[in-house]
Design an enzyme around this catalytic site. Structure first.
Site, PDB file in Angstrom:
ATOM      1  N   CYS A  55       0.848  -1.196   0.000  1.00 20.59           N
ATOM      2  CA  CYS A  55       0.000   0.000   0.000  1.00 20.59           C
ATOM      3  C   CYS A  55       0.884   1.248   0.000  1.00 20.59           C
ATOM      4  O   CYS A  55       1.808   1.366   0.810  1.00 20.59           O
ATOM      5  CB  CYS A  55      -0.894  -0.024   1.233  1.00 20.59           C
ATOM      6  SG  CYS A  55      -1.742   1.529   1.547  1.00 20.59           S
ATOM      7  N   GLU A  56       0.608   2.170  -0.903  1.00 24.39           N
ATOM      8  CA  GLU A  56       1.464   3.352  -1.008  1.00 24.39           C
ATOM      9  C   GLU A  56       1.238   4.355   0.125  1.00 24.39           C
ATOM     10  O   GLU A  56       2.044   5.247   0.320  1.00 24.39           O
ATOM     11  CB  GLU A  56       1.254   4.048  -2.355  1.00 24.39           C
ATOM     12  CG  GLU A  56      -0.088   4.689  -2.552  1.00 24.39           C
ATOM     13  CD  GLU A  56      -0.227   5.334  -3.924  1.00 24.39           C
ATOM     14  OE1 GLU A  56      -0.922   6.360  -4.008  1.00 24.39           O
ATOM     15  OE2 GLU A  56       0.335   4.825  -4.904  1.00 24.39           O
ATOM     16  N   HIS A  57       0.164   4.198   0.877  1.00 22.48           N
ATOM     17  CA  HIS A  57      -0.122   5.167   1.939  1.00 22.48           C
ATOM     18  C   HIS A  57       0.685   4.898   3.206  1.00 22.48           C
ATOM     19  O   HIS A  57       1.118   5.833   3.874  1.00 22.48           O
ATOM     20  CB  HIS A  57      -1.621   5.159   2.280  1.00 22.48           C
ATOM     21  CG  HIS A  57      -2.476   5.603   1.134  1.00 22.48           C
ATOM     22  ND1 HIS A  57      -3.760   5.125   0.914  1.00 22.48           N
ATOM     23  CD2 HIS A  57      -2.220   6.461   0.116  1.00 22.48           C
ATOM     24  CE1 HIS A  57      -4.257   5.690  -0.178  1.00 22.48           C
ATOM     25  NE2 HIS A  57      -3.346   6.504  -0.680  1.00 22.48           N
ATOM     26  N   HIS A  58       0.869   3.625   3.553  1.00 26.61           N
ATOM     27  CA  HIS A  58       1.611   3.291   4.773  1.00 26.61           C
ATOM     28  C   HIS A  58       2.771   2.341   4.503  1.00 26.61           C
ATOM     29  O   HIS A  58       3.483   1.956   5.426  1.00 26.61           O
ATOM     30  CB  HIS A  58       0.668   2.658   5.816  1.00 26.61           C
ATOM     31  CG  HIS A  58      -0.446   3.564   6.227  1.00 26.61           C
ATOM     32  ND1 HIS A  58      -1.709   3.505   5.665  1.00 26.61           N
ATOM     33  CD2 HIS A  58      -0.487   4.581   7.132  1.00 26.61           C
ATOM     34  CE1 HIS A  58      -2.479   4.426   6.206  1.00 26.61           C
ATOM     35  NE2 HIS A  58      -1.767   5.100   7.098  1.00 26.61           N
ATOM     36  N   GLN A  99      -5.403  -0.511  -4.120  1.00 30.70           N
ATOM     37  CA  GLN A  99      -6.107  -1.625  -4.769  1.00 30.70           C
ATOM     38  C   GLN A  99      -6.996  -1.148  -5.904  1.00 30.70           C
ATOM     39  O   GLN A  99      -7.093  -1.808  -6.958  1.00 30.70           O
ATOM     40  CB  GLN A  99      -6.934  -2.375  -3.720  1.00 30.70           C
ATOM     41  CG  GLN A  99      -7.645  -3.603  -4.273  1.00 30.70           C
ATOM     42  CD  GLN A  99      -8.373  -4.372  -3.198  1.00 30.70           C
ATOM     43  OE1 GLN A  99      -8.003  -4.330  -2.028  1.00 30.70           O
ATOM     44  NE2 GLN A  99      -9.428  -5.072  -3.574  1.00 30.70           N
ATOM     45  N   HIS A 139      -5.819  -5.910   3.949  1.00 23.64           N
ATOM     46  CA  HIS A 139      -4.850  -4.824   4.037  1.00 23.64           C
ATOM     47  C   HIS A 139      -4.262  -4.737   5.436  1.00 23.64           C
ATOM     48  O   HIS A 139      -4.985  -4.530   6.415  1.00 23.64           O
ATOM     49  CB  HIS A 139      -5.515  -3.486   3.674  1.00 23.64           C
ATOM     50  CG  HIS A 139      -5.879  -3.387   2.230  1.00 23.64           C
ATOM     51  ND1 HIS A 139      -5.236  -2.516   1.367  1.00 23.64           N
ATOM     52  CD2 HIS A 139      -6.803  -4.049   1.489  1.00 23.64           C
ATOM     53  CE1 HIS A 139      -5.763  -2.645   0.156  1.00 23.64           C
ATOM     54  NE2 HIS A 139      -6.710  -3.569   0.202  1.00 23.64           N
ATOM     55  N   CYS A 164      -2.541  -2.405   6.622  1.00 24.08           N
ATOM     56  CA  CYS A 164      -2.677  -1.057   7.177  1.00 24.08           C
ATOM     57  C   CYS A 164      -3.988  -0.920   7.947  1.00 24.08           C
ATOM     58  O   CYS A 164      -4.107  -0.061   8.820  1.00 24.08           O
ATOM     59  CB  CYS A 164      -2.578   0.007   6.083  1.00 24.08           C
ATOM     60  SG  CYS A 164      -3.801  -0.162   4.774  1.00 24.08           S
TER      61      CYS A 164
END
Length: 197
Positions: free
Chosen positions: A84-87, A125, A153, A155
């Protein structure tokens, strides 16, 4: 899926940054258990992001065959492992891909490779599902494409709301899959596979 492991440029620099990160986390990067950790993590991250150096369209065009078959082709239960690019935490699950050929088909393993390439990048995703559909659509020019991805996920499971059992499902479709009957047929054919991870 096996690939020859050839690490990209910047491996040493990446490892040095991970060493700094260990210090910033109040760890001692010089202690025995962590001495090789920065390089291990750098290598792991290069493997987990290997999709940046690959062209998914070329994968498909390298194995296109003329064929008059015009019924639905499904490749289901494709393992998905992504970051995941956010976390920068993992998400994992299954992808199911279907298309209606338009006078040509591609090797079945190539569909799996396309999923693998897009999943081995920093992702969300929703975008990954769209990219898989667009790649197949633009390269094979089929009568329709449908992609369903189901994932857990980390995260969400390890931090934040800690939703340990939640599964995220995303869907993309085009062409003949705009007809509800085709979508229903596809979903029926993958139903026993869903949530089985």
């Amino acid at each position: 899926m096996e690939y020859n492991t050839e690490y990209r440029e910047g491996l040493e620099e990446l490892a040095s940054h991970y060493k700094e990160i260990l210090g910033l986390l109040d760890e001692n990067p010089e202690r025995e258990g962590l001495l090789k950790t920065p390089m291990r993590v750098a290598k792991a991250m290069q493997v987990l992001t290997r999709g940046y150096g690959m062209d998914p369209r070329k994968v498909l065009t390298d194995a296109i065959f003329k064929e008059d078959y015009d019924k639905m082709v499904i490749v289901k239960d494709i393992d998905v492992f992504s970051i995941c690019e956010h976390h920068m935490l993992p998400f994992y699950g299954k992808a199911h891909v279907a298309y209606f050929p338009n006078k040509c088909i591609t090797g079945l393993s190539k569909i799996v490779r396309v999923v693998d390439i897009f999943s081995h990048r920093l992702q969300v995703q929703e975008r990954m599902t769209l990219q898989i559909r667009q790649c197949i659509e633009e390269t094979l020019n089929p009568l329709g494409v449908m992609v369903v991805v189901e994932a857990r996920h980390m995260c969400m499971q390890m931090r934040g709301v800690e939703a340990h059992n939640s599964i995220t499902t995303t869907m993309e479709y085009s062409g003949v899959f705009n007809e509800e009957s085709h979508r229903e047929e596809f979903m029926k054919l993958i139903k026993h596979s869903t949530n089985n991870f």
